[in-house]
Design a protein around this motif. Structure first.
Motif, PDB file in Angstrom:
ATOM      1  N   ALA A  24      37.078  56.693  39.091  1.00 16.03           N
ATOM      2  CA  ALA A  24      37.919  55.523  38.186  1.00 16.03           C
ATOM      3  C   ALA A  24      38.179  54.534  39.283  1.00 16.03           C
ATOM      4  O   ALA A  24      38.039  53.420  39.068  1.00 16.03           O
ATOM      5  N   VAL A  25      38.955  55.108  40.329  1.00 21.65           N
ATOM      6  CA  VAL A  25      39.421  54.059  41.212  1.00 21.65           C
ATOM      7  C   VAL A  25      38.380  53.532  42.075  1.00 21.65           C
ATOM      8  O   VAL A  25      38.237  52.157  42.202  1.00 21.65           O
ATOM      9  N   VAL A  26      37.173  54.144  42.518  1.00 21.53           N
ATOM     10  CA  VAL A  26      36.308  53.677  43.215  1.00 21.53           C
ATOM     11  C   VAL A  26      35.432  52.818  42.101  1.00 21.53           C
ATOM     12  O   VAL A  26      34.976  51.647  42.729  1.00 21.53           O
ATOM     13  N   PHE A  27      35.276  53.105  40.964  1.00 24.63           N
ATOM     14  CA  PHE A  27      34.632  52.194  39.799  1.00 24.63           C
ATOM     15  C   PHE A  27      35.433  50.679  39.804  1.00 24.63           C
ATOM     16  O   PHE A  27      34.756  49.766  39.894  1.00 24.63           O
ATOM     17  N   ILE A  28      36.741  51.101  39.869  1.00 24.85           N
ATOM     18  CA  ILE A  28      37.477  49.659  39.519  1.00 24.85           C
ATOM     19  C   ILE A  28      37.552  48.773  40.840  1.00 24.85           C
ATOM     20  O   ILE A  28      37.185  47.560  40.839  1.00 24.85           O
ATOM     21  N   ILE A  29      37.560  49.616  42.023  1.00 25.31           N
ATOM     22  CA  ILE A  29      37.741  48.555  43.066  1.00 25.31           C
ATOM     23  C   ILE A  29      36.147  47.884  43.406  1.00 25.31           C
ATOM     24  O   ILE A  29      35.901  46.604  43.768  1.00 25.31           O
ATOM     25  N   PHE A  30      35.139  48.755  43.571  1.00 28.72           N
ATOM     26  CA  PHE A  30      33.807  48.518  44.065  1.00 28.72           C
ATOM     27  C   PHE A  30      32.943  47.889  42.935  1.00 28.72           C
ATOM     28  O   PHE A  30      31.917  47.201  43.464  1.00 28.72           O
ATOM     29  N   GLN A  31      33.279  48.092  41.853  1.00 31.53           N
ATOM     30  CA  GLN A  31      32.271  47.506  40.734  1.00 31.53           C
ATOM     31  C   GLN A  31      33.066  46.822  39.818  1.00 31.53           C
ATOM     32  O   GLN A  31      32.537  45.491  39.654  1.00 31.53           O
ATOM     33  N   LEU A  32      34.196  46.930  38.982  1.00 33.06           N
ATOM     34  CA  LEU A  32      34.788  46.279  38.210  1.00 33.06           C
ATOM     35  C   LEU A  32      35.391  44.874  38.503  1.00 33.06           C
ATOM     36  O   LEU A  32      35.111  43.895  37.973  1.00 33.06           O
ATOM     37  N   VAL A  33      36.103  44.990  39.788  1.00 34.96           N
ATOM     38  CA  VAL A  33      36.802  43.940  40.165  1.00 34.96           C
ATOM     39  C   VAL A  33      35.634  42.789  40.743  1.00 34.96           C
ATOM     40  O   VAL A  33      35.719  41.728  40.194  1.00 34.96           O
ATOM     41  N   PRO A  34      34.589  43.161  41.565  1.00 42.25           N
ATOM     42  CA  PRO A  34      33.376  42.680  41.748  1.00 42.25           C
ATOM     43  C   PRO A  34      32.778  41.706  40.640  1.00 42.25           C
ATOM     44  O   PRO A  34      32.684  40.597  40.732  1.00 42.25           O
ATOM     45  N   LEU A  35      32.801  42.460  39.541  1.00 43.08           N
ATOM     46  CA  LEU A  35      32.074  42.233  38.219  1.00 43.08           C
ATOM     47  C   LEU A  35      32.798  40.854  37.755  1.00 43.08           C
ATOM     48  O   LEU A  35      32.412  39.832  37.656  1.00 43.08           O
ATOM     49  N   VAL A  36      34.288  41.004  37.492  1.00 42.37           N
ATOM     50  CA  VAL A  36      35.039  40.085  36.980  1.00 42.37           C
ATOM     51  C   VAL A  36      35.034  39.026  37.635  1.00 42.37           C
ATOM     52  O   VAL A  36      34.812  37.764  37.397  1.00 42.37           O
ATOM     53  N   SER A  37      35.164  39.112  39.092  1.00 40.70           N
ATOM     54  CA  SER A  37      35.375  37.799  39.842  1.00 40.70           C
ATOM     55  C   SER A  37      33.747  37.192  40.244  1.00 40.70           C
ATOM     56  O   SER A  37      33.979  36.131  40.265  1.00 40.70           O
ATOM     57  N   THR A  38      32.833  37.862  39.917  1.00 45.69           N
ATOM     58  CA  THR A  38      31.585  37.107  39.901  1.00 45.69           C
ATOM     59  C   THR A  38      31.523  36.476  38.701  1.00 45.69           C
ATOM     60  O   THR A  38      31.106  35.190  38.702  1.00 45.69           O
ATOM     61  N   ILE A  39      31.865  36.808  37.458  1.00 43.45           N
ATOM     62  CA  ILE A  39      31.986  36.098  36.204  1.00 43.45           C
ATOM     63  C   ILE A  39      32.904  34.920  36.336  1.00 43.45           C
ATOM     64  O   ILE A  39      32.672  33.673  36.155  1.00 43.45           O
ATOM     65  N   TYR A  40      33.979  35.002  37.102  1.00 47.68           N
ATOM     66  CA  TYR A  40      34.972  34.063  37.335  1.00 47.68           C
ATOM     67  C   TYR A  40      34.300  32.765  38.190  1.00 47.68           C
ATOM     68  O   TYR A  40      34.460  31.818  37.930  1.00 47.68           O
ATOM     69  N   ASN A  41      33.816  33.217  39.210  1.00 47.88           N
ATOM     70  CA  ASN A  41      32.807  32.442  40.184  1.00 47.88           C
ATOM     71  C   ASN A  41      32.221  31.646  39.389  1.00 47.88           C
ATOM     72  O   ASN A  41      31.772  30.293  39.682  1.00 47.88           O
ATOM     73  N   SER A  42      31.337  32.066  38.435  1.00 48.50           N
ATOM     74  CA  SER A  42      30.466  31.183  37.827  1.00 48.50           C
ATOM     75  C   SER A  42      30.949  30.212  36.938  1.00 48.50           C
ATOM     76  O   SER A  42      30.218  29.267  36.740  1.00 48.50           O
ATOM     77  N   LEU A  43      32.055  30.040  36.839  1.00 48.22           N
ATOM     78  CA  LEU A  43      32.847  28.796  36.173  1.00 48.22           C
ATOM     79  C   LEU A  43      33.199  27.907  37.189  1.00 48.22           C
ATOM     80  O   LEU A  43      33.911  26.924  36.700  1.00 48.22           O
ATOM     81  N   PHE A  44      33.227  27.905  38.351  1.00 49.11           N
ATOM     82  CA  PHE A  44      33.621  27.285  39.407  1.00 49.11           C
ATOM     83  C   PHE A  44      32.601  26.542  40.210  1.00 49.11           C
ATOM     84  O   PHE A  44      31.572  27.008  40.670  1.00 49.11           O
TER      85      PHE A  44
END
Lengths: 304, 285
Positions: A24-44
Motif C-alpha cells: 500500500a505504501v509503495v503503491f501510494i507513493i510511487f504510483q498513485l501520487v504520480p498518477l494524480v499529479s500527472t492528471i493534475y498537470n494535464s490541466l495546466f
C-alpha cells in the motif's frame, strides 16, 4: 459462539492489514501520487520556451484540444497502430499454427522443448540492444546488405533506414520476433485446456484436422484470443524501446515511425509538462477501456 | 495411436514434414541475428568493412578489451544493471509473496475490494505515470538514485497475482494453523514456513522481474543522468546516438554482444523453468 476464539481470530486477522502495508505504501507513493499529479498537470500550461519557463497556469482542457488539433497526436497514433498491426497479424497467425501443431497428438512433433526454447528466446533480449543490433545489421554497409548484394538480389545496398516502410517493417519484425514465442506458449496452454473428448468425438465423426481447428479449437479459444489481442494492443500502445533506438529518437524518415510514447518521452525531456500530462491521460483512458474488455471477456469464461 | 492414419486431406507424414520445415525456418529467423552478432563481434573493423562472412575471426578478445576500456563505461553499466536488477527481483518477489499471503491467509473487512483493486491497477502502464513520477523523484531528491528503480517493485500487481494463484493450490492452511497452535508468531510463520514453500514460484518470478528490470530503458533513462550510474540500456542508446560511423564497428558489435549474451547464457541454463513458468502463468491467469 466461542467469544475467546473469535477474538483470537480477529486479532491474528489484523496481520492481513499489516502484511499489506508495504504494498500500500509503495503503491501510494510511487504510483498513485504520480498518477494524480500527472492528471493534475494535464490541466495546466507548463512548458519551457527557450530558457524561459512558462506557467504553470490553469488552462482547463486546452492541452487536450491542442493535442488533437495539432495533428501530431493522430499521426503518431496512426504510426503506432500501423507498426502494431504489422507485427501482430503474423504473430497471432504463426502462434495459432504452432500452438495447433505442438498440441496435435497425431503429429507427435519431436524436439518440442528445443523449438519452444528457441522461439521464446527473443522475448528476453534487451529490446534496446536488439534494436541497436538491427540498426547495425541493416545499415547501408551492414551485413544484411552485404548478403543481399552478394546474392545479387540488389545491385546497390538498400537504404533500410531511409524508407518509410522498411523502418516500420523492421520495427514490426522485431516486435513479431520478440512476442510470437510468448503468444504461442499462451495459446498452447489454452489449447491443452480444451476437453480432449471433443477432439476424439470429432475425429470419430470423420472431421479433418482443419475442420477441427476451425469448428472446435478456435471458438473455444475465444476468451484467451481476446486476452492475447488486448494485452498485445496495450503493449503496442507502449511501443518505445525498439523504434526509439532504431531511429535514435527521431522517428525518421520524417517522423513516420514516431510512436506515442516516443512523443511523450520527447515532451518529458523538453519539460513540456502540460502536453505530456494530456498525452498520458489519453493513454490512460484508452488502456482503461481496453482493460475493461479483458475483464468482460475473462468473466464470460468463468460463467461458462 | 496409429501412425499411418491420415487426418484430413493431407497425409500425416506430409503434414509433419511441413511442420518441421516451418519450425526450422522460424528457429533460423530467431537465431540468425544473434549468430551474425557473434560472428561480427569476433571480427576487426577492417574485416567488417570487407563484407559479411559466416566464419568467426580472432578479434573477440581485442574487441571486448576495447569496449571495456573505451569511452562508454560498459563495466560500471553492467555492475549498475546487475545491482538494480538483483535488488528489484528480491524486493518484487519477497513483497509480492507477502501481499498475496495477506489476501490468501487472512480474513478481514475490505479484503475482496482490495483484491479487485489490485487486479484493476494491473494494466496501468508505467509510462502513463512517468511525468508525475519524475517530478516527484526530483522533489524527493531521488534523481540519480537507484531507489526509484528498485523500491516501486514492491507493488507489482502481476507478480502478486501469480503468487496468489500459486498459493491457492500449494499452501496448506492446516500447516499454518498447526504452527499457530505451537505458538509461532505471524512473522515467523511467513518467513519460516510460507516463504520456503513458495520457492518454486519465487524462482520463476525472480527470473522474470530480473530480466524486465535488466532490459528496462524508459524509466532509468529519465532518472539516471550521471555516467557512473547509467545502466546498460542507456549506454546502448548512447552508442546509437554517437556518430557511429566513426566507431570501430568491431567494438560496436562487442558492446551489443556484451549486453545480450549474458542473458542468453542464463536463459539457456534456466530455460526449462522459464518456458514452464510462462505456461503456468497462462493456465492460471
Amino acid at each position: 459462539m466461542n467469544n475467546k476464539k473469535s477474538s483470537a481470530v480477529t486479532s491474528f486477522n489484523k496481520w492481513g492489514y499489516i502484511f499489506l502495508i508495504p504494498f500500500a505504501v509503495v503503491f501510494i507513493i510511487f504510483q498513485l501520487v504520480p498518477l494524480v499529479s500527472t492528471i493534475y498537470n494535464s490541466l495546466f500550461e507548463n512548458y519551457m520556451s527557450g530558457l524561459k519557463h512558462v506557467g504553470p497556469n490553469f488552462v482547463g482542457l486546452a492541452n487536450f484540444a491542442k493535442l488533437f488539433t495539432g495533428g501530431d497526436f493522430l499521426k503518431y497514433f496512426k504510426n503506432t497502430m500501423i507498426m502494431w498491426v504489422l507485427g501482430f497479424v503474423p504473430q497471432i497467425l504463426v502462434s495459432l499454427l504452432l500452438g495447433a501443431w505442438f498440441t496435435d497428438p497425431s503429429l507427435r512433433l519431436k524436439g518440442q522443448r528445443f523449438f519452444k526454447t528457441v522461439i521464446y528466446l527473443p522475448n528476453l533480449i534487451m529490446a534496446s540492444a536488439f534494436a541497436m543490433l538491427f540498426f547495425t545489421l541493416f545499415a547501408d554497409s551492414g551485413p544484411v546488405n552485404s548478403i543481399l548484394v552478394g546474392l545479387g538480389i540488389f545491385k546497390t545496398p538498400f537504404k533500410f533506414m531511409s524508407n518509410v516502410w522498411s523502418v516500420r517493417g523492421l520495427v514490426a519484425l522485431m516486435n513479431f520476433l520478440m512476442w510470437f514465442g510468448n503468444t504461442t506458449i499462451l495459446l498452447m496452454a489454452g489449447m491443452m485446456g480444451i476437453d480432449s473428448s471433443l477432439f476424439e468425438a470429432a475425429e470419430v465423426d470423420g472431421a479433418t484436422s482443419t475442420q477441427i481447428f476451425f469448428t472446435i479449437t478456435l471458438p473455444l479459444l475465444r476468451p484467451i484470443l481476446i486476452y492475447v489481442m488486448i494485452t498485445s494492443l496495450i503493449g503496442g500502445l507502449q511501443m518505445f524501446d525498439v523504434p526509439q533506438i532504431l531511429t535514435n529518437g527521431t522517428g525518421d524518415p520524417v517522423r513516420t515511425s514516431m510512436t506515442l510514447i516516443m512523443y511523450l518521452n520527447k515532451h518529458l525531456y523538453s519539460k513540456n509538462y502540460g502536453m505530456a500530462g494530456a498525452l498520458s491521460v489519453i493513454l490512460l483512458i484508452i488502456t482503461g477501456i481496453l482493460s475493461m474488455i479483458i475483464f468482460k471477456a475473462t468473466a464470460q469464461k468463468e460463467v461458462k | 495411436m496409429d501412425t499411418n492414419k491420415s487426418t484430413g486431406g493431407m497425409h500425416i507424414g506430409l503434414r509433419r514434414a511441413i511442420s518441421y520445415i516451418v519450425l526450422i525456418l522460424l528457429s533460423f529467423l530467431c537465431l540468425f541475428w544473434f549468430y551474425v552478432l557473434f560472428i561480427n563481434a569476433t571480427r576487426s573493423n577492417g574485416e567488417l568493412g570487407r563484407g559479411f562472412t559466416a566464419i568467426p575471426s580472432t578479434h573477440l578478445m581485442q574487441n571486448l578489451h576495447n569496449v571495456l576500456h573505451g569511452t562508454l563505461p560498459m563495466m560500471t553499466g553492467m555492475r549498475n544493471s546487475l545491482v538494480i536488477s538483483a535488488l528489484t527481483a528480491a524486493f518484487c518477489t519477497y513483497f509480492s509473496v507477502m501481499t498475496a499471503y495477506a489476501i490468501q491467509a487472512y480474513n478481514f473487512t475490505g479484503k475482496n475490494a482490495i483484491f479487485t483493486f489490485i487486479l484493476m491497477i494491473m494494466m496501468i502502464p508505467t509510462q502513463v505515470t512517468a511525468l508525475g513520477f519524475v517530478q516527484l523523484m526530483n522533489k524527493m531528491g531521488l534523481n540519480n538514485s537507484f531507489i526509484p528503480l528498485i523500491v516501486p517493485a514492491i507493488a507489482s500487481p502481476v507478480t502478486f497475482f501469480y503468487m496468489k494463484q500459486y498459493m491457492e493450490s500449494n499452501l496448506p492452511m492446516s500447516l499454518l494453523e498447526a504452527a499457530r497452535i505451537d505458538g509461532a508468531g505471524e512473522f515467523y510463520i511467513f518467513n519460516g514456513i510460507v516463504l520456503p514453500l513458495m520457492v518454486p514460484a519465487i524462482a520463476v518470478q525472480a527470473i522474470f522481474s530480473f530480466v524486465s528490470s535488466w532490459n528496462n530503458y524508459f524509466t532509468p533513462s529519465l532518472i539516471l543522468h550521471k555516467d557512473k550510474l547509467k545502466t546498460l540500456p542507456i549506454l546502448i542508446a548512447q552508442l546509437r546516438a554517437a556518430d557511429w560511423l566513426k566507431f570501430d564497428m568491431g567494438q560496436v558489435y562487442a558492446a551489443i554482444a556484451f549486453s545480450i549474451f549474458p542473458v542468453i547464457i542464463v536463459y539457456l541454463i534456466l530455460s526449462k523453468y522459464i518456458v514452464g513458468g510462462v505456461s503456468a502463468g497462462a493456465v492460471k491467469g
